[in-house]
Write an enzyme that holds these catalytic residues in place. Structure first.
Site, PDB file in Angstrom:
ATOM      1  N   SER A 147       0.855  -1.191   0.000  1.00  0.00           N
ATOM      2  CA  SER A 147       0.000   0.000   0.000  1.00  0.00           C
ATOM      3  C   SER A 147       0.886   1.234   0.000  1.00  0.00           C
ATOM      4  CB  SER A 147      -0.902   0.003   1.236  1.00  0.00           C
ATOM      5  OG  SER A 147      -1.529   1.260   1.416  1.00  0.00           O
ATOM      6  N   TYR A 160      -2.575  -1.084  10.289  1.00  0.00           N
ATOM      7  CA  TYR A 160      -2.603  -1.423   8.869  1.00  0.00           C
ATOM      8  C   TYR A 160      -1.345  -0.899   8.176  1.00  0.00           C
ATOM      9  CZ  TYR A 160      -3.984  -1.283   3.936  1.00  0.00           C
ATOM     10  OH  TYR A 160      -4.023  -1.417   2.570  1.00  0.00           O
TER      11      TYR A 160
END
Length: 270
Positions: A147, A160
């Site tokens: 990400s 995350y």
């Protein structure tokens, strides 16, 4: 769109988290590239429907192998299943992952562990187990879906972002460690992408729901870039000009500046 290079005959790609979002879009890219598919996710019905669709559309073999990779021993069982079926996995796509948006202190400890268990532990075990036969053959590819959050701290996405930083670091380390072996490792680092996971996050957070449309990436474009990067043996691919510039800035700027800007934005989101 540029012409897609065709895969050698009978190569197979195993894709986790394949039932929806980036995983399903990646499955379509690999099918279009001539790969047979092993599709992995928890939802049997969605997987089987996707397998039938891609097999019919692209003339490839597509097998649904439902599995919950967050469960201990699941990667080992999955490898045993592919071995039993005499399936050679030429490309491993580690896409399965979960996201939780909110203040760290408001998220139950069990949920933090779930994120770490799937995003880090399961990905690491999948990589370790499927890498071994690739090294024995002297060829293979691994695509890890990280990400843009991997490049900087992200308050309100703390766990995350930390898991994705791990994925990026692991990918870069292995890319150097495996030089000369015939196995490449690639990290796909998308920004906010229009998927069901992001939609759920936006529903639960007012600030997230106000993200400008131009910052939200198209899932098919993200998958196309991931496929191209994997086939080219690139180490890192960041889709989108804004995301790419942000990733460069995050690595070039002093940590205290990156942390301060991220902190200000994160406090606003909370």
């Amino acid at each position: 769109m540029a012409a897609r290079s065709k895969a050698p005959a009978r190569e197979t790609a195993l894709i986790t988290g394949a039932s929806a979002g980036i995983g399903a879009a990646l499955a379509r890219q690999f099918a279009a590239g001539g790969f047979d598919l092993v599709l992995v996710a928890r939802s049997r019905d969605k997987l089987e429907a996707l397998a039938r669709q891609l097999a019919s559309e692209f003339g490839v073999k597509a097998i649904a192998m439902p599995a919950d990779l967050s469960k201990p021993g699941a990667p080992k069982t999955l490898l045993a299943g592919t071995t039993r079926r005499k399936l050679q996995i030429d490309v491993l796509v580690n896409n399965a992952g979960v996201l939780e948006l909110g203040a760290f202190r408001s998220i139950p400890p069990e949920r933090h562990q779930e994120l770490i268990g799937l995003n880090v532990a399961a990905l690491t075990e999948m990589t370790s187990r499927f890498l071994a036969p690739m090294l024995e053959r002297g060829r293979g590819r691994i695509l890890n879906v990280a990400s843009i959050a991997a490049f900087q701290p992200v308050p309100s996405l703390a766990t995350y972002a930390a898991t994705k930083a791990y994925v990026l670091s692991l990918t870069e380390s292995l890319s150097e460690e495996l030089k000369g072996t015939g196995v490449s490792v690639t990290a796909l680092c998308p920004g906010i992408t229009q998927t069901s996971m992001v939609e759920r996050a936006k529903e639960g957070n007012a600030a997230a729901s106000q993200v400008p449309p131009f910052l939200i990436g198209d899932v098919d474009d993200v998958a196309a870039q991931g496929y191209a990067a994997c086939m080219a043996g690139e180490v890192i691919r960041v889709p989108g000009a804004i995301n790419f510039a942000a990733s460069i800035a995050a690595r070039a700027a002093p940590k205290w500046i990156v942390r301060g800007v991220a902190g200000a934005l994160g406090r606003f989101a909370l």
